[in-house]
Design a protein around this motif. Sequence first.
Motif, PDB file in Angstrom:
ATOM      1  N   THR A 128       0.778  -1.130   0.181  1.00  0.00           N
ATOM      2  CA  THR A 128       0.122  -0.099   0.003  1.00  0.00           C
ATOM      3  C   THR A 128       0.823   1.152  -0.027  1.00  0.00           C
ATOM      4  O   THR A 128       0.610   2.186  -0.766  1.00  0.00           O
ATOM      5  N   THR A 129       1.955   1.290   0.866  1.00  0.00           N
ATOM      6  CA  THR A 129       2.757   2.343   0.686  1.00  0.00           C
ATOM      7  C   THR A 129       3.650   2.676  -0.495  1.00  0.00           C
ATOM      8  O   THR A 129       3.905   3.498  -1.136  1.00  0.00           O
ATOM      9  N   GLY A 130       3.929   1.449  -1.117  1.00  0.00           N
ATOM     10  CA  GLY A 130       4.591   1.472  -2.323  1.00  0.00           C
ATOM     11  C   GLY A 130       3.827   1.932  -3.441  1.00  0.00           C
ATOM     12  O   GLY A 130       4.272   2.806  -4.268  1.00  0.00           O
ATOM     13  N   ILE A 131       2.727   1.699  -3.496  1.00  0.00           N
ATOM     14  CA  ILE A 131       1.605   2.317  -4.437  1.00  0.00           C
ATOM     15  C   ILE A 131       1.335   3.605  -4.141  1.00  0.00           C
ATOM     16  O   ILE A 131       1.361   4.373  -4.988  1.00  0.00           O
ATOM     17  N   ALA A 132       1.255   4.194  -2.912  1.00  0.00           N
ATOM     18  CA  ALA A 132       1.301   5.486  -2.650  1.00  0.00           C
ATOM     19  C   ALA A 132       2.151   6.241  -3.276  1.00  0.00           C
ATOM     20  O   ALA A 132       2.231   7.420  -3.905  1.00  0.00           O
ATOM     21  N   GLU A 360      -0.219   4.955   4.811  1.00  0.00           N
ATOM     22  CA  GLU A 360      -0.008   4.268   6.111  1.00  0.00           C
ATOM     23  C   GLU A 360       1.403   4.382   6.612  1.00  0.00           C
ATOM     24  O   GLU A 360       2.134   3.588   7.133  1.00  0.00           O
ATOM     25  N   ARG A 361       1.780   5.811   6.474  1.00  0.00           N
ATOM     26  CA  ARG A 361       3.279   6.080   6.771  1.00  0.00           C
ATOM     27  C   ARG A 361       3.532   5.851   8.365  1.00  0.00           C
ATOM     28  O   ARG A 361       4.577   5.590   8.692  1.00  0.00           O
ATOM     29  N   LYS A 362       2.468   5.895   9.089  1.00  0.00           N
ATOM     30  CA  LYS A 362       2.552   5.974  10.714  1.00  0.00           C
ATOM     31  C   LYS A 362       2.719   4.381  10.937  1.00  0.00           C
ATOM     32  O   LYS A 362       3.919   3.832  11.717  1.00  0.00           O
ATOM     33  N   GLU A 363       1.943   3.574  10.342  1.00  0.00           N
ATOM     34  CA  GLU A 363       2.097   2.098  10.665  1.00  0.00           C
ATOM     35  C   GLU A 363       3.692   1.646   9.846  1.00  0.00           C
ATOM     36  O   GLU A 363       3.942   0.673  10.438  1.00  0.00           O
ATOM     37  N   PHE A 364       3.836   1.967   8.856  1.00  0.00           N
ATOM     38  CA  PHE A 364       4.987   1.606   8.132  1.00  0.00           C
ATOM     39  C   PHE A 364       6.074   2.199   9.245  1.00  0.00           C
ATOM     40  O   PHE A 364       6.994   1.258   9.399  1.00  0.00           O
ATOM     41  N   ALA A 365       6.206   3.213   9.761  1.00  0.00           N
ATOM     42  CA  ALA A 365       7.261   3.511  10.511  1.00  0.00           C
ATOM     43  C   ALA A 365       7.339   2.856  11.652  1.00  0.00           C
ATOM     44  O   ALA A 365       8.343   2.398  12.259  1.00  0.00           O
TER      45      ALA A 365
END
Length: 581
Positions: A128-132, A360-365
């Motif tokens: 999802t982050t990659g798609i973003a 989902e930057r917060k979850e990613f971090a």
Amino acid sequence: MKLSFRGRFQGYNRKKFQKDLVSGLIVGIVAIPLGMAFAIASGVKPEYGLYTTFVAGILISLFGGSKFQIGGPTGAFIPILFAIVMQYGYENLLIAGFMAGVILLFMGIFKLGGVIKFIPRPVTIGFTTGIAVTIFTGQIANFLGLHDLQKHQEFLSNMKELGIHISTINLYSILTAVICLILILLTPRVSSKIPGSLVGLLLSAVVASLFYPDKVATIGSTYGAIPNSLPSVHFPELTMERIQLLIKPALIIAMLGGIESLLSAVVADGMSRTRHNSNRELIGQGIANMITPLFGGIPATGAIARTATNIKSGAESPFSGIFHGIVVLLVLLLFAPFASSIPLASMAPILMVVAWNMSERKEFAHVLKTKTADSVVLLITFLLTVFTDLTTAVEVGLLLSVIIFVKHMSGLLSTAKVLPNPSDKHEHVAAHIVTEQHNCPQISIYTVEGALFFGVANAFEKSIMDEIHTNPKLLLLKMRNVPYMDTTGAAHLSRIIKHFSHHSCNVIISELPKQPRHMLKKTGLDATIGQKNFFDNTGDAVNFALTKLNLSQCLGCKHYAFRECKHLSDPRVINVRTPFD
């Protein structure tokens, strides 16, 4: 499946109809710029996004399993659809979308709605982050007004194109984009009910049209005028060759569509305190994606932001989603010529904000900070999504997750030699009781704890097989804490039984849970072991084992592994019938 005024429509009245109408109007207005923006970013004409919005939107609301789900094109699909269009062409995109609909339909029919929930969270966050990132960077050219760029599937090639054509930057495009972006960010602070994307789109388009006309690229100048008519029904040519060619893209569309729609339905449940039907939702998604391509529409799924807007706007039933589709259709029929004048620079900030919100930057971090195996899965899935494609990213992410899971589970399986603890009131078996001096040479008791599956079956067999060198007369396996057994685990257990039987050793099993016992029945191993050798209670199994002792071997034994041993080792009772005979 039929429309019924039970369940989702129960107690429907005029007041609820009015709320649905208002909510449908608001969501429909929100969906219009998004539908065009997602279509353009996916490499197709903007009207195809509008066709998808009203056709899929109506069908998903009618046949789906969520009361408030709003369906349509979404940002998550952009890199996948763009790659398919680049590699296979628009006509084949329609076929892939239709095939994905068939897959989703059968997933729902065969009640596989719960399976998608088992995809590991690091994998979904990673792609999802990659798609973003892909969506965001894909809009830099329109934001800056660059032109004459060649579109590529590869991320690095597209970044190279930006560098090569940076000299074609258009200050008017930047101004238009900045105006739109500021309005998108400020509008929610004024009123949460006014869609910032629509305000930004309209006002920035008006500014561009009044103060510097013909200075920025528009939808009309790039893609041609948007037709203000209903799309004609077209049946794509479906051949076996095309099915084989497109099955992989179709599976990816179906997987991502299923994940996105069910995630959106879960969000809707949390906001509205309702409960969706995951299998019915997949059926609805399947029907929508089978019919939408016939009108030239691209794949659709549940849209989280629009669904949330629907609920916040006071929706009462799926009718709000139907009304939202009708609103989009009416706007298409009445105002299509005006949409052709919208600058591409006005569309770019809308997609950039969508990418930022879905990242989902917060979850990613958070996952990265844990510095665990999940962090590795997350990072690899993310990098592969950006630098290769989503298919490779998901496949590798899932494979790594499986390997890590197997490795983790293999460390949880334990086997320990045990004996009854005389200091325990109920004489429960314990490992610390077993010593070199306190160990029965005829009966070996082992506790087995953990799932007995392919990842640990070999280690399990090896740990038990080492016992064969002590030549026990009977092996007791206490398997109370074996919650799961697969065919590989059963096969290795079978090998243990055969080896011990060959050495004249009987194997008995106690406290075996329901699933492993069922697996033994399915493989026929329970018949090999014998029904008399299964015990619900370990104490009963120990008593049975004691009846199988070679009493002459017990004479003079000083191990005293069981409370009966002092009696059995006494030479004076050699000719006396024991209670264990």
